[in-house]
Design an enzyme around this catalytic site. Structure first.
Site, PDB file in Angstrom:
ATOM      1  CG  ASP A  70      61.761  25.454  18.085  1.00  0.00           C
ATOM      2  OD1 ASP A  70      61.998  24.876  19.163  1.00  0.00           O
ATOM      3  OD2 ASP A  70      62.710  26.270  17.248  1.00  0.00           O
TER       4      ASP A  70
ATOM      5  CB  THR B 236      63.776  31.299  21.529  1.00  0.00           C
ATOM      6  OG1 THR B 236      63.725  30.983  20.234  1.00  0.00           O
ATOM      7  CG2 THR B 236      63.070  30.212  22.523  1.00  0.00           C
ATOM      8  CB  THR B 237      64.060  34.913  17.857  1.00  0.00           C
ATOM      9  OG1 THR B 237      64.747  33.948  17.496  1.00  0.00           O
ATOM     10  CG2 THR B 237      64.709  36.093  17.091  1.00  0.00           C
TER      11      THR B 237
ATOM     12  CG  ASP C 109      66.158  27.486  18.027  1.00  0.00           C
ATOM     13  OD1 ASP C 109      65.016  28.025  18.269  1.00  0.00           O
ATOM     14  OD2 ASP C 109      66.796  26.751  18.906  1.00  0.00           O
TER      15      ASP C 109
END
Length: 557
Positions: free
Chosen positions: A394, A94-95, A61
Site C-alpha cells: 500500500d 479500499t475501505t 486492510d
C-alpha cells in the site's frame, strides 16, 4: 401432457424483479460496507480471518478482508470487486470506496421507496461526481518530489491507519526508497513506476523488523551450483544471463540410433561432450565471472565453468532474471553463439552468497544505476511479515501515485466535508426532480468523517455538527478530524494528507458502482433445480454390487 413454455420458464428460472431487487441490492451492499466500516482510520479494529486451509490472517486492510469473504448475493460480490479494482488501480482507499458506495446506495433507498426512477437518481449522482472532482481540483496542493521529508510525511499519513504505523518511519522509508529506485523517466515530465515487475519483496523470518532494508540490487533464494569449487564472493562481476539450457538437448521426437560397432557408443557420448564444451567455450570467450541461466546446467558444463573460475546459478525464475538484467545492465541471451560484449552486465558492484537462517541467498548489490530492487523484510513470525508486506505494498502504491501525479488533498475526512458543503450549496440552484438525489449524494460524502469519528470513540453527533459548522460556508477546507485523538484540527499542521489520485479514484469508483447497482431491476438465475422423476418415467433398475451383498442382514430362520 405438454407444459406451456411460460410454465417451463418459470420452473427453470428463479426470478426477482422491480424495486424488490433494488432493495435487496442496497441491503447487500450496506452489509458489505458494515463489515469493513470499523477498519477505517488509525484507531481502527483488526479482523481475524480464517482461511480454507485452517490458517488465520489478522489484518485491517479492506481488500485483504473482502478477498476472503464468500458471499452468495451477486450485489455483494460486485461490491467486493470494487475494492479489488481500487487496489489494482491506486493501491489505497479500499475501505473508503466500500463505505462510500454503501452510503450512496443507502441514501438512494428513500427515493426508490418514493418511486423515483433509478435513471434520475443516477443522473443526479453523476452530476454530483463531476462537481465533487471540480472541488477536489480547487483544494488540491502541488508538492515537490525532491522534498523527502514531505514525501515521507504523506506516505506515513496514508498508511497511518495500518498495523505497521507503530513502527514509525520504517515502512515509509522502505517504500520511498524502493519506488524512487525503479522510477523511469519517459520524458515530457512523465515517470513510469512499475512496482509489480521490478520490486521484489523477500520475507525472511528471524531478526528484528528494524533490520529490513531496500537493497540497491537483487537478492535471490539460490546458491552457486558447486559451492566448494565456485567463488561465493566476486567484486565487480561480469554477468552473463541466459534463458537456454547448458546441457545436451534431447530430441523433439523419438529417435532410434543403430550402433554397429562397440566404439559407436563412445562416439555418441563424445559428441554430447563436444556440444556442451562448444557452448562453454562460446561463453568463456567473454571472460564472465558469473553465469546465470533459467534452465538446467549439466555437470559437465559445471566442470568447464568452475575450471575457468566462473560461478554459476541455474533454474532461476524468469521474473528474477528480468530484475537482474535491470540492475546490472545485462541482456538475457537465448543462444550462447549469439553473445556480444554489450550483452555482458558490468553494472553490479558485488556478488555474494550469504546464509540467513537455514537458507542461502545470492546478492547482486551495490549497482551503479539499478532500475529494479529487492526489499528484504525481517520479522518475528510469518503472520507479522505477511501483514508488513501488505502494508508495504500500500505504501509503495501511494509513493507511486505521488510520483505520477504530485498533488495532495487534506485527509481526516476534510476533503469529503468540503465536497459535501460545496454540493449542498450548489443543490439549491438545481431545478427539477434531480435536486433531492443530488442533495442526498452531498450528505453521503459525510459517511467517511462520521466513520472516522465512530472509530475514534468520540461523540459522533457533536463532532459532526462542529465539523459541518466549520465547513458551512465553503471555508476551512483543511479542517478535519485527527483519527488518533478524535480532535478537530487543521490537517496541514497535523500533516494528515491524502494523494489526489487516490481520492479522485475513490469518488469515481464508489459513485459509478452505486449507479450500476441502482440500475439493476432484475436478477435472473438460470440454474435448473434437480427434478424428481415423473410418473411416466420408470425408475432405473438398481444393480446390486458386491458391497451391497456384504451389507445385507441375514434374518434367522
Amino acid at each position: 401432457m405438454l407444459q406451456s413454455p411460460l410454465l417451463v420458464l418459470q420452473d427453470s428460472l428463479k426470478r426477482e424483479s422491480g424495486s424488490k431487487v433494488q432493495h435487496a441490492n442496497i441491503q447487500a451492499s450496506k452489509a458489505v460496507a458494515d463489515i469493513v466500516r470499523t477498519t477505517l482510520g488509525p484507531r481502527s479494529m483488526l479482523k481475524m480471518l480464517l482461511d480454507a486451509g485452517g490458517g488465520i490472517v489478522v489484518t485491517n486492510d479492506g481488500n485483504a478482508i473482502l478477498r476472503e469473504l464468500d458471499l452468495a448475493h451477486p450485489a455483494a460480490k460486485s461490491m467486493i470487486e470494487l475494492s479489488r479494482t481500487q487496489d489494482e488501480e491506486v493501491g489505497d482507499g479500499t475501505t473508503s470506496v466500500i463505505v462510500l458506495a454503501g452510503e450512496m446506495l443507502h441514501v438512494a433507498k428513500a427515493f426508490i421507496d418514493k418511486d423515483y426512477h433509478p435513471t434520475i437518481i443516477c443522473r443526479a449522482y453523476n452530476k454530483a461526481l463531476e462537481d465533487a472532482i471540480a472541488v477536489l481540483d480547487k483544494i488540491a496542493m502541488s508538492i515537490d518530489l525532491k522534498d523527502r521529508a514531505m514525501m515521507l510525511g504523506l506516505i506515513k499519513s496514508c498508511i497511518g491507519t495500518k498495523f505497521t504505523s507503530q513502527f514509525g518511519d520504517l515502512i515509509a522509508d522502505l517504500a520511498l526508497d524502493a519506488t524512487t529506485t525503479v522510477g523511469v523517466d519517459l520524458g515530457q515530465g512523465l515517470r513510469e513506476v512499475d512496482i509489480k515487475k521490478y520490486i521484489k519483496v523477500e520475507k525472511v523470518p528471524g531478526g528484528q523488523l528494524e533490520d529490513s532494508k531496500v537493497l540497491k540490487g537483487v537478492m535471490i533464494n539460490k546458491d552457486v551450483i558447486v559451492p566448494g569449487k565456485m567463488r561465493r564472493k566476486i567484486v565487480n562481476p561480469r554477468i552473463i544471463l541466459l534463458d537456454c539450457p547448458l546441457e545436451y538437448k534431447k530430441g523433439e521426437n523419438q529417435t532410434n540410433a543403430e550402433l554397429v560397432k562397440e566404439e559407436d557408443w563412445g562416439i555418441l557420448l563424445k559428441m554430447e561432450e563436444e556440444y556442451i564444451e562448444s557452448l562453454c567455450v562460446q561463453i568463456l570467450k567473454f571472460k564472465p565471472d558469473l553465469v546465470i541461466t533459467e534452465k538446467g546446467l549439466s555437470d559437465l558444463a559445471c566442470h568447464y565453468l568452475s575450471k575457468a573460475g566462473v560461478s554459476a546459478i541455474r533454474r532461476l525464475r524468469k521474473t528474477d532474471n528480468n530484475r537482474i538484467a535491470r540492475v546490472c545492465g545485462a541482456v538475457i541471451v537465448n543462444r550462447p553463439d549469439e553473445l556480444q560484449e554489450s550483452d555482458v552486465g558490468t553494472g553490479a558492484g558485488l556478488f555474494e552468497v550469504k546464509k540467513i537462517g537455514d537458507e542461502f541467498f545470492a546478492y547482486i548489490v551495490d549497482c551503479k544505476d539499478p532500475k529494479a530492487c529487492t526489499v528484504l523484510l525481517r520479522g518475528a513470525s510469518k503472520d507479522l511479515l505477511n501483514e508488513v508486506e501488505r502494508n508495504l505494498q500500500d505504501a509503495m502504491a501511494v509513493a507511486r501515485n505521488i510520483i505520477k501525479n504530485p498533488k495532495l488533498v487534506p485527509g481526516g475526512g476534510a476533503a469529503e466535508l468540503t465536497v459535501s458543503a460545496a454540493l449542498k450549496q450548489k443543490s439549491s440552484s438545481i431545478e427539477g426532480i434531480e435536486k433531492w438525489p443530488y442533495e442526498a449524494a452531498a450528505v453521503a460524502f459525510e459517511a467517511i468523517p462520521r466513520t472516522l469519528a465512530q472509530n475514534c470513540g468520540v461523540n459522533v453527533i457533536r463532532t459532526m455538527t462542529a465539523l459541518q459548522g466549520k465547513h458551512a460556508n465553503g471555508e476551512n477546507a483543511w479542517i478535519g478530524i485527527d483519527g488518533n485523538t478524535g480532535v478537530i484540527s487543521d490537517m496541514k499542521e497535523r500533516k494528515i494528507w491524502d494523494a489526489y489520485n487516490v481520492k479522485e479514484q475513490t469518488f469515481k469508483t464508489a459513485i459509478e458502482a452505486a449507479c450500476m447497482l441502482l440500475r439493476i431491476d432484475d436478477i435472473v438465475s438460470g440454474i435448473k433445480k434437480k427434478q424428481a422423476p415423473s410418473a411416466d418415467q420408470a425408475p432405473r433398475p438398481k444393480v446390486e454390487t458386491e458391497g451391497d451383498a456384504d451389507n445385507e442382514q441375514i434374518l434367522p430362520d
